[in-house]
Design an enzyme around this catalytic site. Structure first.
Site, mmCIF file in Angstrom:
data_model
loop_
_atom_site.group_PDB
_atom_site.id
_atom_site.type_symbol
_atom_site.label_atom_id
_atom_site.label_comp_id
_atom_site.label_asym_id
_atom_site.label_seq_id
_atom_site.Cartn_x
_atom_site.Cartn_y
_atom_site.Cartn_z
ATOM 1 N N ASP A 191 1.227 -7.637 2.291
ATOM 2 C CA ASP A 191 1.366 -6.192 2.069
ATOM 3 C C ASP A 191 2.832 -5.779 1.908
ATOM 4 O O ASP A 191 3.407 -5.130 2.775
ATOM 5 C CB ASP A 191 0.697 -5.439 3.227
ATOM 6 C CG ASP A 191 0.351 -4.008 2.848
ATOM 7 O OD1 ASP A 191 0.891 -3.519 1.844
ATOM 8 O OD2 ASP A 191 -0.449 -3.381 3.564
ATOM 9 N N SER B 12 4.149 2.430 8.152
ATOM 10 C CA SER B 12 3.863 1.398 7.158
ATOM 11 C C SER B 12 5.113 1.082 6.357
ATOM 12 O O SER B 12 5.787 1.995 5.880
ATOM 13 C CB SER B 12 2.774 1.875 6.199
ATOM 14 O OG SER B 12 1.528 1.763 6.813
ATOM 15 N N HIS C 60 0.819 -1.213 0.000
ATOM 16 C CA HIS C 60 0.000 0.000 0.000
ATOM 17 C C HIS C 60 0.855 1.267 0.000
ATOM 18 O O HIS C 60 0.334 2.354 -0.220
ATOM 19 C CB HIS C 60 -1.045 -0.017 1.130
ATOM 20 C CG HIS C 60 -0.540 0.280 2.500
ATOM 21 N ND1 HIS C 60 -0.240 -0.694 3.430
ATOM 22 C CD2 HIS C 60 -0.323 1.458 3.133
ATOM 23 C CE1 HIS C 60 0.145 -0.123 4.560
ATOM 24 N NE2 HIS C 60 0.110 1.182 4.405
#
Ligand code: ARG
Length: 739
Positions: free
Chosen positions: A228, A659, A92
């Site tokens: 991810d 992230s 992402h």
């Protein structure tokens, strides 16, 4: 009974110090503040191996991901995993860049992409990678310019001027990008000196049905089965310096790279995460929390929710639109669900109530010790937030809504209109000249007329619903009601047929022959004007309350630090996240999301089979992946039971911006990538919840499985530094006796 309970609680809370791991710490203080703790929990590296400005250290493998022209406004974290500048981050995080590199024919989001060699790697023009060279305390220099007679605004100006001067001096003529940031609500300042690499290339990414498996339904949730991750590479010139993209650039030889461990995780294992957390509000007052929960978040949820509904309708039936809006949609969906989660969990976890208790104790201390400096901070915050709450609606609704579709484009002509209707002839000419420089086509890039048209209508409806009839700008009654019988869809159709701002061609034709009269008659322009008036009326009050919250937060946090130092001297405070490098440490842990419900700390590929819905927008998965899982063909990436661990949980304290961050074991080896927080602790940015708060990580073994077994990218497997410890004998006597 009771007594025993008290003792048991005391023991638990002592253990809590070791296992529940609140805090995003500045690496330069690791030795003083955290090292002993970390060692006790299982860290095997020395402080110098973690953070050093004289030697290569772990920090040199941690990268802030940004995009020009603001490369140090990090949106994510990455880590270097090979001697040749290979970089891991989340799927992402690479999403926007991968979207831009894609087309309907070569849709790397949908189908994935794997470069077989350097020459196949694709330049991600908008991605930058920043390495931290050093950080230093500049509080004395920065606050040295503040004098007693300055008000808050003058203080801000003086500080900003000083910051600019210090940053310039540290840039060594542009070699570095130094950034100075305020900490503890402007009570301390630190400088971070970065070296920014701008040639970053896409190396590998799995299909979104792996990288975003579970979509927005699973986002912010455990258990999670998302792969991810995405893979990029940092390039440099021949001397290892940053350079704009060129064929002649070579893969960067980094100062440090992270080895990858195949050992996997067990409950209680030590974990640390390094990265660039964006923003937390751990010292926010109860008044700030109430304002967010009762006023601010609901407005944004309302607007984003409707935007998403419109996008979804078109994206799910059209591949080109799906690709075009992918990144925009993902960002909105992420924030929308986050705000819903925050509203729910801030209430459920009674965060405001806890803050009120703290504030009462703080005020007792203030009054007892006659700390006049801090006496009014909280009552001022209460007043400021109450004022802000009264006007927020008049700022946010028109601000978001007037940016949509034709109204947003019309807004760019406001300056022209003012000049053209004024008396100054030179101004008039200059304004008409300025129109020529407008890049009209770029305003329509990444947008589809059908989506924009529907969005425009839906936003006008939303606005009407949010306000009382008498508060609506007059075009609602004068135009929509009078001329279109209140039918907003018919009105929107009319605007799309007739407004200057509906198509690039009509805007260009207008620029070629601009006229204030035509502007004045254009409905999109009228909406833009009238909504701007609403905003302008609310703005002075909004700004004044904003300034008051900043000033009083500064005073409150200053007082709070003094309060803690006197009352709880053993407690070290950590600063709120602010997109600077932090380290957080904790352990692998399960949790109980609700009474009688236990969530394990790992999930396996079997969960992918359970969730799998062929052809679904969110829960489809590639056939090849399903086959590998069904055959349990996991190669060396299976755990001791032959299962494939997909994700795992840890107690590390992280937030958005982290992230892509590496999660590492005690040896500093990569065991996974952090990518999310869990639903039950969505209040975590304001208050850390030791019992509930977990970081969701994709297991390094799943990452390697996808690269190796799924994608067959053995070139990358060979490049990585993969390690496995010798298995330990279970009991001494089971060792094979020597002959
Ligand atoms: N919640 C994740 C974060 O804030 C982003 C996950 C993106 N995935 C998605 N389905 N929108 O970092």
């Amino acid at each position: 009974m009771k007594r025993i309970l008290v003792i048991a609680l005391a023991v638990l809370s002592m253990m809590g110090r070791v296992y529940a791991d609140e805090g995003m710490w500045l690496p330069m203080f690791v030795e003083r503040l955290n090292y002993v703790d970390m060692q006790k929990m299982g860290l095997q590296l020395t402080p110098e191996e973690l953070y050093s400005i004289n030697h290569n250290s772990l920090k040199d493998a941690i990268v802030g991901l940004g995009s020009s022209p603001r490369p140090t406004g990090f949106f994510c974290t990455g880590e270097i995993v090979s001697e040749h500048g290979l970089l891991f981050t989340n799927h992402h995080c690479g999403y926007g860049s991968i979207q831009k590199l894609s087309s309907v024919e070569h849709d790397y989001l949908k189908d994935g992409f794997w470069a077989k060699n350097y020459s196949e790697e694709l330049p991600a023009a908008d991605m930058t990678a920043s390495f931290l060279i050093r950080m230093e305390d500049v509080t004395k220099d920065v606050l040295g310019v503040v004098t007693d007679d300055m008000d808050w605004a003058a203080r801000g100006r003086a500080i900003n001027a000083k910051i600019k001067e210090l940053q310039e001096a540290a840039s060594e003529n542009g070699k570095y990008n130094p950034v100075i940031k305020g900490f503890f609500e402007g009570n301390e300042y630190y400088m971070f000196v970065y070296q920014v690499y701008t040639d970053v290339r896409l190396v590998g990414v799995a299909n979104s049905s792996i990288g975003k498996f579970g979509g927005d339904t699973d986002n912010w949730m455990w258990p999670r089965h998302t792969g991810d991750f995405s893979i990029f590479r940092v390039y440099a010139d021949k001397d290892g310096n940053p350079a704009a993209y060129s064929k002649d650039n070579v893969p960067l030889t980094p100062k440090h790279h992270l080895p990858i461990s195949l050992d996997g995780v067990q409950k209680d294992d030590f974990t640390m995460i390094w990265g660039f957390p964006g923003s937390t509000e751990r010292y926010m007052s109860s008044y700030g929390i109430d304002y967010n929960v009762d006023t601010f978040y609901p407005i944004i949820i309302d607007i984003f929710g409707k935007e998403l509904e419109v996008m979804d309708e078109f994206m799910q039936k059209d591949d080109a639109i799906n690709l075009m809006y992918a990144d925009n949609h993902a960002g909105l969906a992420n924030t929308w669900k986050n705000f819903i989660g925050q509203c729910t969990m801030l209430r459920k976890n009674k965060v405001s109530e806890a803050k009120v208790k703290l504030e009462n104790n703080f005020m007792l201390w203030v009054n007892r010790n006659n700390k006049t400096e801090y006496k009014d901070a909280l009552s001022n915050l209460k007043e400021a937030y109450s004022q802000m709450g009264k006007v927020a609606k008049y700022v946010y609704y028109p601000n978001f809504i007037s940016q949509m579709g034709p109204t947003g484009k019309a807004a760019a002509f406001m300056g022209y209109y003012t000049a053209a209707t004024g008396d100054d002839k030179d101004m008039k000419e200059a304004a008409a000249m300025e129109l020529q420089a407008m890049n009209v086509d770029s305003w329509f890039a990444e947008s589809d007329p059908q989506v924009e048209h529907k969005m425009f209508a839906e936003m006008l409806k939303l606005y009407r619903k949010a306000f009382a009839e008498e508060e609506l700008p007059e075009f609602y009654s004068n135009v929509i009601d009078k001329k279109f019988k209140g039918d907003i869809d018919a009105f929107a159709d009319y605007v799309y047929e007739n407004s200057i701002f509906a198509t690039p061609e009509s805007i260009k034709a207008f620029i070629a022959k601009p006229s204030a009269k035509k502007l004045k008659k254009d409905y999109a322009f009228q909406i833009s004007q009238q909504m701007t008036d609403v905003i302008m009326q609310a703005v002075p009050q909004y700004r004044a309350s904003m300034t008051a919250t900043q000033e009083n937060d500064h005073i409150f946090v200053k007082g709070l630090r003094e309060y803690y130092a006197e009352m709880y001297p053993e407690k070290s405070l950590y600063p709120d996240a602010n997109s600077t490098m932090r380290m957080s440490y904790g352990s692998v842990q399960d949790y109980m999301p609700a009474d009688a419900v236990h969530y394990d700390y790992v999930c396996t590929a079997n969960g992918i089979l359970e969730k799998y819905v062929p052809g679904d927008y969110e829960f489809d998965a590639p056939k090849r992946l399903i086959d590998l899982i069904e055959k349990k063909d996991f190669g060396p990436y299976a755990d001791e039971n032959g299962d494939l661990i997909v994700c795992f949980l840890s107690t590390n304290d992280i937030t958005g911006g982290n992230s892509g961050s590496p999660i590492m074991n005690g040896k500093g080896e990569l065991i996974g990538l952090a990518f999310d927080g869990n639903w039950e602790a969505m209040s975590g940015d304001v208050n850390f919840e030791p019992r509930l708060q977990r970081t969701i990580n994709v297991d390094a073994r799943y990452v390697l499985f996808i690269i190796d077994k799924y994608a067959g990218a053995t070139n990358l497997i060979n490049e990585l530094d993969i390690r496995k410890s010798e298995p330990k004998p279970i009991r001494e006597e089971e060792e094979v006796p020597a002959e």
